[in-house]
Design an enzyme around this catalytic site. Structure first.
Site, mmCIF file in Angstrom:
data_model
loop_
_atom_site.group_PDB
_atom_site.id
_atom_site.type_symbol
_atom_site.label_atom_id
_atom_site.label_comp_id
_atom_site.label_asym_id
_atom_site.label_seq_id
_atom_site.Cartn_x
_atom_site.Cartn_y
_atom_site.Cartn_z
ATOM 1 N NE ARG A 175 -3.318 0.046 3.300
ATOM 2 C CZ ARG A 175 -4.179 0.697 3.026
ATOM 3 N NH1 ARG A 175 -5.060 0.012 2.030
ATOM 4 N NH2 ARG A 175 -4.914 1.886 3.288
ATOM 5 N NE ARG A 179 5.437 8.525 -4.785
ATOM 6 C CZ ARG A 179 4.611 9.213 -3.673
ATOM 7 N NH1 ARG A 179 5.206 9.703 -2.669
ATOM 8 N NH2 ARG A 179 3.492 9.134 -3.826
ATOM 9 N NE ARG A 258 -3.894 -5.374 15.341
ATOM 10 C CZ ARG A 258 -3.845 -5.868 16.800
ATOM 11 N NH1 ARG A 258 -3.732 -7.111 17.174
ATOM 12 N NH2 ARG A 258 -2.798 -4.821 17.393
ATOM 13 N NE ARG A 289 -2.467 5.891 11.788
ATOM 14 C CZ ARG A 289 -2.696 5.328 10.699
ATOM 15 N NH1 ARG A 289 -2.203 5.677 9.703
ATOM 16 N NH2 ARG A 289 -4.017 4.811 10.662
ATOM 17 C CD GLU A 312 -4.524 5.097 14.275
ATOM 18 O OE1 GLU A 312 -4.591 5.976 13.943
ATOM 19 O OE2 GLU A 312 -4.388 3.934 13.603
ATOM 20 C CE1 TYR A 360 -7.674 -0.677 6.356
ATOM 21 C CE2 TYR A 360 -7.467 0.001 3.888
ATOM 22 C CZ TYR A 360 -7.360 0.221 5.134
ATOM 23 O OH TYR A 360 -7.401 1.653 5.906
ATOM 24 C CG ASP A 362 -8.001 2.787 0.741
ATOM 25 O OD1 ASP A 362 -8.053 2.999 1.963
ATOM 26 O OD2 ASP A 362 -6.919 2.893 -0.026
#
Ligand code: FAD
Ligand code: UDP
Length: 395
Positions: A175, A179, A258, A289, A312, A360, A362
């Site tokens: 995911r 770069r 989870r 995070r 979190e 999962y 989006d």
């Protein structure tokens, strides 16, 4: 009960089905949700102390390269030009995420060109030899080499999943882009932004139709409710977007999920971390995070006297918790296959969305998959009299 179609769950999957069924086919839709608001996990509300919009179930960033989905969502909201960027705080130093040339050069204290950085990572990934990466760890090392994997991924993933990473699917780490430029955008999609007047306004507009009867605080398995599994089964078509294992009373065992705990704190300062998301990839920090919501909307005139942050924490979900991330171990995959067989045999019920398919997804994927279900199953059934065949939990 006077509904032509019952939609269980008012997340983006259920909302898309309900909106299309009412607007396009003129159907009377009962849209039920056990929560006291619509919108599923994408829902947000304004924090009463600071007035800052808070994503109640964790930060949600909209992004898509699917033109059909982009056109569809723009019927209900405009989007800001927010571009998501994430930073990660490792051993007292802040790096850009996902891994890009800036991260690599900062980590190795160097000034590699793109070609040199590629060569370095290829050399570090060479420990895998010719082996095609099969799981999360192998995929991670093949993408960024062991030193970067151990700094930024290993412990973060241990905190996020508490699962042997060899049991995790390679697709989870895929995911994240890698770069060899200084581009540190988190997503690579054509379209990206946040709903201009907030998620709640967007989601409520989708349900705002005289043929959509929204029933909140209604659990589909509560036989005391007017609409429930027992009294609609086999008689009224149902689109079910709750957990698939729950629908079948966990007859094949529980699928692993989870959940996250979000700990909010209002601070009497204008700015806590200077950015919307800071990841914490080190072992000695218990959370994964910190979100600071004011930074999602720099265009708004939020108060300068206070800010709201959310730490979190991730943990295994028990039956009473909100299931968020499918873990998808080998045992889960076996269980899912058995549930798919049961779903095929379930009369007049279509299973969709993240919980209904144990995938999962989006937001744009949930919407795209609902539009496909509408085209391929719901419209043919209501407009042309085709049988409502589930075909199982959609792949
Ligand atoms: P949901 O939104 O989960 O909706 C399902 C609904 O069904 C819920 O409202 C639930 O209350 C209801 N329900 C369940 N059981 C019953 C029952 N028995 N009776 C009645 N109602 C029931 N996507 C992105 O694109 N970008 C992001 O940045 C992003 N961040 C995320 C962060 C987190 C922490 C999580 C968990 C998800 C994130 N997502 C993100 C994914 C996004 O939330 C999903 O794509 C979207 O929620 C999928 O919608 P859905 O309708 O399938 O499921
Ligand atoms: N990940 C990580 N370190 C990071 C960010 C992500 O190890 O700083 C891993 C982690 O396993 C996570 C996966 O990459 O589950 C996918 O990241 P993403 O940001 O897509 O996770 P999500 O938004 O779904 O929580």
């Amino acid at each position: 009960m006077t509904a032509d179609l019952v939609v269980v769950g008012s997340g983006l999957f259920g909302l898309t089905i309900a909106e299309r069924a009412a607007n396009d086919l003129g159907l009377r839709v009962a849209l039920i949700d056990r929560r006291d608001h619509i919108g599923g996990n994408a829902y947000s509300e304004n924090d009463p102390t600071t007035g800052i919009e808070v994503h109640k179930y964790g930060a949600h960033l909209f992004h898509t390269s699917n033109e059909r989905v982009w056109e569809y969502v723009n019927r209900f909201t405009t989007f800001t030009n927010y571009v998501h960027k994430v930073y990660t705080s490792h051993k007292g130093e802040v790096y850009p995420m996902p891994v890009n040339l800036g991260t690599i050069n900062q980590f190795f204290r160097s000034a590699y060109s793109p070609t040199e950085a590629r060569a370095l990572i290829a050399e570090q990934a060479a420990e895998l030899g010719d082996k095609v990466p099969e799981n999360f760890v192998e995929k991670g090392i093949s993408l960024i080499g062991r030193p970067l994997y151990e700094a930024f991924i290993k412990h973060y993933t241990a905190k996020q999943w508490q699962t042997d990473p060899e049991q995790l699917e390679a697709s989870i780490i895929s995911r994240l882009p890698v770069r060899y430029t200084y581009d540190n955008r988190y997503f690579s999609d054509t379209h990206e932004g946040l709903p201009t007047d907030g998620y709640a306004a967007w989601l409520e507009r989708m349900a705002d139709h005289p043929l959509i009867d929204v029933r909140l605080g209604t659990d589909f398995f509560d036989t005391g409710q007017e609409i429930n599994r027992e009294n609609v089964r086999g008689s009224v078509p149902v689109v079910y977007t709750g957990p698939v294992d729950r629908y079948f009373d966990y007859s094949e065992g529980e699928l692993g999920w989870r959940t996250i705990d979000l700990e909010a704190e209002v601070l009497p300062i204008e700015d806590f971390q200077g950015t919307s998301v800071m990841n914490y990839p080190d072992e000695d920090v218990p959370f994964t995070r910190i979100h600071e919501f004011r930074h999602f909307h720099p265009e708004r005139n939020y108060t300068k006297d206070a800010t709201i942050i959310m730490r979190e924490y991730s943990r295994f979900a028990h039956r009473d918790d909100e299931p968020y991330y499918p873990i998808n171990t080998d045992a889960d995959r076996d269980g899912l296959l058995k549930y798919r067989d049961q779903a095929k045999a379930e009369p007049n019920v279509l299973f969709g969305g993240r919980l209904g398919t144990y995938k999962y997804l989006d937001m744009h994927m949930a919407i795209g998959s609902a539009l496909s279900m509408f085209d391929n199953k719901i419209r043919p059934h209501f407009a042309e009299g085709a049988a409502l065949e589930s075909g199982g939990v959609s792949e």
